[in-house]
Design a protein around this motif. Structure first.
Motif, PDB file in Angstrom:
ATOM      1  N   ALA A 105     113.031  -4.497 120.713  1.00 27.39           N
ATOM      2  CA  ALA A 105     113.837  -3.982 119.609  1.00 27.39           C
ATOM      3  C   ALA A 105     115.278  -3.794 120.060  1.00 27.39           C
ATOM      4  O   ALA A 105     115.536  -3.148 121.075  1.00 27.39           O
ATOM      5  CB  ALA A 105     113.260  -2.658 119.125  1.00 27.39           C
ATOM      6  N   LYS A 106     116.205  -4.358 119.310  1.00 28.41           N
ATOM      7  CA  LYS A 106     117.617  -4.108 119.583  1.00 28.41           C
ATOM      8  C   LYS A 106     117.995  -2.706 119.138  1.00 28.41           C
ATOM      9  O   LYS A 106     118.784  -2.028 119.775  1.00 28.41           O
ATOM     10  CB  LYS A 106     118.482  -5.153 118.878  1.00 28.41           C
ATOM     11  N   ASN A 107     117.430  -2.288 117.998  1.00 30.71           N
ATOM     12  CA  ASN A 107     117.658  -0.944 117.479  1.00 30.71           C
ATOM     13  C   ASN A 107     116.305  -0.339 117.128  1.00 30.71           C
ATOM     14  O   ASN A 107     115.792  -0.556 116.028  1.00 30.71           O
ATOM     15  CB  ASN A 107     118.568  -0.975 116.252  1.00 30.71           C
ATOM     16  N   PRO A 108     115.701   0.416 118.020  1.00 29.50           N
ATOM     17  CA  PRO A 108     114.357   0.950 117.774  1.00 29.50           C
ATOM     18  C   PRO A 108     114.296   2.006 116.679  1.00 29.50           C
ATOM     19  O   PRO A 108     113.203   2.453 116.325  1.00 29.50           O
ATOM     20  CB  PRO A 108     113.964   1.538 119.143  1.00 29.50           C
ATOM     21  N   LEU A 156     104.371  -4.800 111.080  1.00 31.67           N
ATOM     22  CA  LEU A 156     105.619  -4.075 111.323  1.00 31.67           C
ATOM     23  C   LEU A 156     105.352  -2.757 112.024  1.00 31.67           C
ATOM     24  O   LEU A 156     104.228  -2.245 112.043  1.00 31.67           O
ATOM     25  CB  LEU A 156     106.425  -3.863 110.040  1.00 31.67           C
ATOM     26  N   ILE A 157     106.424  -2.220 112.575  1.00 30.20           N
ATOM     27  CA  ILE A 157     106.444  -0.866 113.116  1.00 30.20           C
ATOM     28  C   ILE A 157     107.528  -0.100 112.373  1.00 30.20           C
ATOM     29  O   ILE A 157     108.673  -0.565 112.288  1.00 30.20           O
ATOM     30  CB  ILE A 157     106.754  -0.844 114.630  1.00 30.20           C
ATOM     31  N   MET A 211     117.028   8.364 119.783  1.00 29.28           N
ATOM     32  CA  MET A 211     116.534   6.991 119.640  1.00 29.28           C
ATOM     33  C   MET A 211     115.009   6.988 119.718  1.00 29.28           C
ATOM     34  O   MET A 211     114.426   7.643 120.582  1.00 29.28           O
ATOM     35  CB  MET A 211     117.132   6.092 120.722  1.00 29.28           C
ATOM     36  N   ALA A 212     114.389   6.270 118.802  1.00 28.83           N
ATOM     37  CA  ALA A 212     112.929   6.234 118.749  1.00 28.83           C
ATOM     38  C   ALA A 212     112.354   5.555 119.989  1.00 28.83           C
ATOM     39  O   ALA A 212     112.923   4.603 120.517  1.00 28.83           O
ATOM     40  CB  ALA A 212     112.480   5.491 117.492  1.00 28.83           C
ATOM     41  N   ASP A 213     111.215   6.059 120.430  1.00 30.48           N
ATOM     42  CA  ASP A 213     110.518   5.486 121.576  1.00 30.48           C
ATOM     43  C   ASP A 213     109.357   4.638 121.062  1.00 30.48           C
ATOM     44  O   ASP A 213     108.368   5.167 120.548  1.00 30.48           O
ATOM     45  CB  ASP A 213     109.995   6.603 122.474  1.00 30.48           C
TER      46      ASP A 213
END
Length: 235
Positions: free
Chosen positions: A15-18, A74-75, A1-3
């Motif tokens: 973020a719900k889903n990073p 955005l990211i 999972m992205a940090d």
């Protein structure tokens, strides 16, 4: 999972889903350019509503991502080299997304640069001038002593820009001919917005630009446009 913890904006809009693109926006002509592009490209993303009524675009968290305090931003957790990247300015984001996916931007070098010329035409001309027209036509009528001068100035410049588009779109399906690109995505939300947001269809003589109107209808009929124009929805 992205940090994504190094991005302060994620503290205000978690973020719900990073692992997917995080979009911070509002359904304005500038904002929907990016949501439409994401829908066209089929990229998974989360949209976070930035409330102008609460001045959230000026909050420290938002400004940490876009120092100019404007949507969209955005990211991308999977940026260059697989590292997260934060981006702002809608034109830059469109170019980034097109280059990331290899879509919506011609592979041919000459056509690519021509496409970018039309993106910059929107960024430097259509967006600012249409926006100023809308401000003085709809919002500043009772705030300026001689409102007719700025309104007429920006109305006439908006019509001139529409005439540039009209000439470009004669005998063309899209800005670049047969290929739908980020040039179309950059431009058509503003042509739509001058009518939908500002009520300027009559005073701008939209009927006098038949090629532009036909192109706008084609753009708005695209499934990605139908979806992207509603993003982000208010909480």
């Amino acid at each position: 999972m992205a940090d994504l913890s190094s991005f302060p904006i994620t503290k205000k809009w978690p973020a719900k889903n990073p692992d997917v693109i995080q979009l911070y926006s509002l359904a304005t002509p500038n904002g929907v350019k990016v949501s439409i592009a994401l829908e066209e490209l089929g990229l998974p993303y989360e949209a976070h509503y930035v409330d102008f009524g609460e001045n959230e675009q000026k909050s420290p968290e938002f400004v940490s991502l876009n120092p100019n305090g404007r949507i969209p931003a955005l990211i991308d957790p999977d940026g260059p080299g697989g590292k997260p990247i934060g981006l702002f300015e809608s034109g830059a984001i469109l170019i980034y997304l097109a280059e990331k996916t290899g879509k919506l931007l011609p592979a041919d070098a000459a056509a690519r640069y021509e496409t970018l010329c039309w993106v910059m035409f929107q960024m430097g001309g259509v967006g600012p001038m249409f926006g100023q027209f809308g401000h003085f036509y709809k919002f500043a009528a009772d705030k300026v002593a001689n409102n007719s001068y700025p309104m007429e100035r920006y109305r006439d410049e908006t019509k001139r820009l529409l005439s540039v588009l009209e000439e470009r779109l004669k005998d063309r399906r899209w800005i670049m001919g047969e290929e739908h690109t980020i040039a179309d995505i950059a431009l058509y939300p503003w042509v739509r917005g001058a009518d939908v947001f500002y009520g300027g269809r009559e005073v701008l003589d939209y009927a006098g630009f038949p090629a532009v109107m036909a192109w706008l209808e084609r753009c708005l009929a695209r499934p990605a446009a139908i979806r992207g124009l509603e993003v982000p929805s208010k909480g």
